[in-house]
Design an enzyme around this catalytic site. Structure first.
Site, PDB file in Angstrom:
ATOM      1  N   ASP A 204      -0.551  65.668  32.437  1.00  0.00           N
ATOM      2  CA  ASP A 204      -0.133  64.554  33.298  1.00  0.00           C
ATOM      3  C   ASP A 204      -1.009  63.331  33.035  1.00  0.00           C
ATOM      4  O   ASP A 204      -0.517  62.197  32.939  1.00  0.00           O
ATOM      5  CB  ASP A 204      -0.114  64.959  34.782  1.00  0.00           C
ATOM      6  N   ASP A 228       7.211  68.592  23.463  1.00  0.00           N
ATOM      7  CA  ASP A 228       8.563  68.027  23.504  1.00  0.00           C
ATOM      8  C   ASP A 228       8.576  66.772  24.375  1.00  0.00           C
ATOM      9  O   ASP A 228       9.055  65.717  23.967  1.00  0.00           O
ATOM     10  CB  ASP A 228       9.540  69.067  24.061  1.00  0.00           C
ATOM     11  N   ASP A 232       8.677  62.421  23.288  1.00  0.00           N
ATOM     12  CA  ASP A 232       9.663  61.417  23.717  1.00  0.00           C
ATOM     13  C   ASP A 232       8.932  60.225  24.320  1.00  0.00           C
ATOM     14  O   ASP A 232       9.283  59.070  24.067  1.00  0.00           O
ATOM     15  CB  ASP A 232      10.638  61.999  24.753  1.00  0.00           C
TER      16      ASP A 232
HETATM   17  C1  IPM Z   1      13.407  67.963  20.064  1.00  0.00           C
HETATM   18  C2  IPM Z   1      14.650  68.220  20.869  1.00  0.00           C
HETATM   19  C3  IPM Z   1      14.897  69.723  20.931  1.00  0.00           C
HETATM   20  C4  IPM Z   1      13.684  70.357  21.592  1.00  0.00           C
HETATM   21  C5  IPM Z   1      16.191  70.121  21.656  1.00  0.00           C
HETATM   22  C6  IPM Z   1      17.407  69.461  21.045  1.00  0.00           C
HETATM   23  C7  IPM Z   1      16.369  71.611  21.724  1.00  0.00           C
HETATM   24  O1  IPM Z   1      14.539  67.673  22.133  1.00  0.00           O
HETATM   25  O2  IPM Z   1      13.393  68.295  18.869  1.00  0.00           O
HETATM   26  O3  IPM Z   1      12.448  67.413  20.607  1.00  0.00           O
HETATM   27  O4  IPM Z   1      13.623  70.453  22.817  1.00  0.00           O
HETATM   28  O5  IPM Z   1      12.798  70.778  20.861  1.00  0.00           O
HETATM   29 MN    MN Z   2      12.700  66.571  22.458  1.00  0.00          MN
END
Ligand code: IPM
Ligand code: MN
Length: 323
Positions: A204, A228, A232
């Site tokens: 966090d 993951d 992002d």
């Molecule tokens: C990523 C994507 C994948 C993940 C999904 C599509 C399963 O979000 O490559 O980050 O969660 O790893």
């Molecule tokens: Mn992802």
């Protein structure tokens, strides 16, 4: 000799952005011997095929795999993600997910090393008494000493080629079992790298630092789900997820290269998806294949046009012009 590469455009904008990646690779003078694989939600809707053992065997003999994005709203969530992308990661043992980011102020690049075969992604758990008022869902996190150690070791190796700094990101204050294994393993691996400085952040807090103080980062190592989410965020703070590239690596076998973004069904077919993440993932693939000159040219060209806008094809044109 041409490198043998499997192409999985996948769903949604996947094929659109991979087409630009292939154009750029060709324009950079690298010859690929490609095999196309029609896989993803659209293929599944046609004949029920998600991925076969035969295809996996073919892939094991390739030099690399170049993937766009998989998943479509017409298919139940998880079916393609688990059956294709995660199965690929697990069965080809693509245990490192290497995701680079440019710090928002442009000062330096930092990387997230995401463990790619374990954690909550492993599929442990299940539903009991499904559909009743007493139903139970569990989804465990699988963390092996071997899996954690190889991720940490890769992160430290990377750091020795960079700024000699590795941060472990976890949530050891709450996830006391998996966190304990990660922390001990991280510290043991660190002992083999006396010249590499280490740090620890709760996940966090790391989210705040990603936004407010990414300067502190060189290499981050973390588990599958934290990685993951964090990547992002990394994309969002470093020029948008349209620029975020990744490598799914098996350092002892075949590796797969894909943009961090998904299939984006909302903009599919409009020709407006930003292909830079896919093109940069192509550059990572070329680097991995030993085509370092072409890889650098492509990366520099992408950097030169990264502030520009245009359709998917126009962006491909601009990168090629900037090569
Ligand atoms: C990523 C994507 C994948 C993940 C999904 C599509 C399963 O979000 O490559 O980050 O969660 O790893
Ligand atoms: Mn992802």
């Amino acid at each position: 000799m041409a490198h043998k590469v499997g192409i999985v455009g996948g769903d949604g904008i996947g094929p659109e952005v991979i087409a630009q990646g292939m154009r750029v690779i060709e324009a950079a003078g690298v010859e690929l011997d490609t095999v196309d694989y029609d896989l993803g939600g659209q293929r599944y809707l046609k004949d029920g095929v998600v991925l076969t053992d035969e295809i996996l065997d073919e892939w094991r003999a390739l030099d690399a795999i170049y993937l766009g994005a998989v998943g479509t709203p017409d298919v139940p969530p998880g079916l393609i993600e688990r059956g294709l992308l995660l199965r690929m990661r697990f069965e080809l043992d693509l245990y490192i997910n290497h995701r680079p980011f440019l710090a928002p102020d442009g000062s330096h690049e930092f990387i997230v090393v995401r463990e790619n075969t374990e954690g909550t992604y492993a599929g442990e758990g299940g539903l009991l008494r499904k559909g009743t008022p007493h139903e139970i869902a569990t989804q465990g996190s699988v963390n092996t000493r071997m899996g954690v150690e190889r991720a940490c070791r890769y992160a430290f190796e990377q750091a020795t080629k960079r700024r000699n700094h590795v941060t472990l990101v976890h949530k050891t204050n709450v996830l006391t079992f998996s966190g304990d294994l990660w922390e001990r393993t991280f510290n043991e691996v660190a002992a083999d790298y006396p010249n590499v400085e280490t740090a620890y952040n709760h996940v966090d807090a790391a989210c705040i630092y990603f936004v407010e103080d990414p300067k502190r980062y060189d290499v981050i190592v973390t588990d599958n789900l934290f990685g993951d989410i964090l990547t992002d965020l990394g994309g969002a703070v470093s020029g948008g997820v349209g620029l975020a590239s990744s490598a799914n690596l098996n350092p002892e076998g075949v590796s797969m290269f894909e943009p961090v973004h998904g299939s984006a069904p909302d903009i599919t077919g409009q020709g407006i998806a930003n292909p830079l993440a896919a093109i940069l993932s192509g550059a990572m693939m070329l680097e991995h294949l030993g085509e370092t000159v072409a890889a650098t040219r492509i990366r520099n060209a992408c950097e030169a046009v990264s502030a520009e806008t245009g359709t998917t094809v126009e962006m491909g044109d601009k990168v090629i012009a900037a090569l």
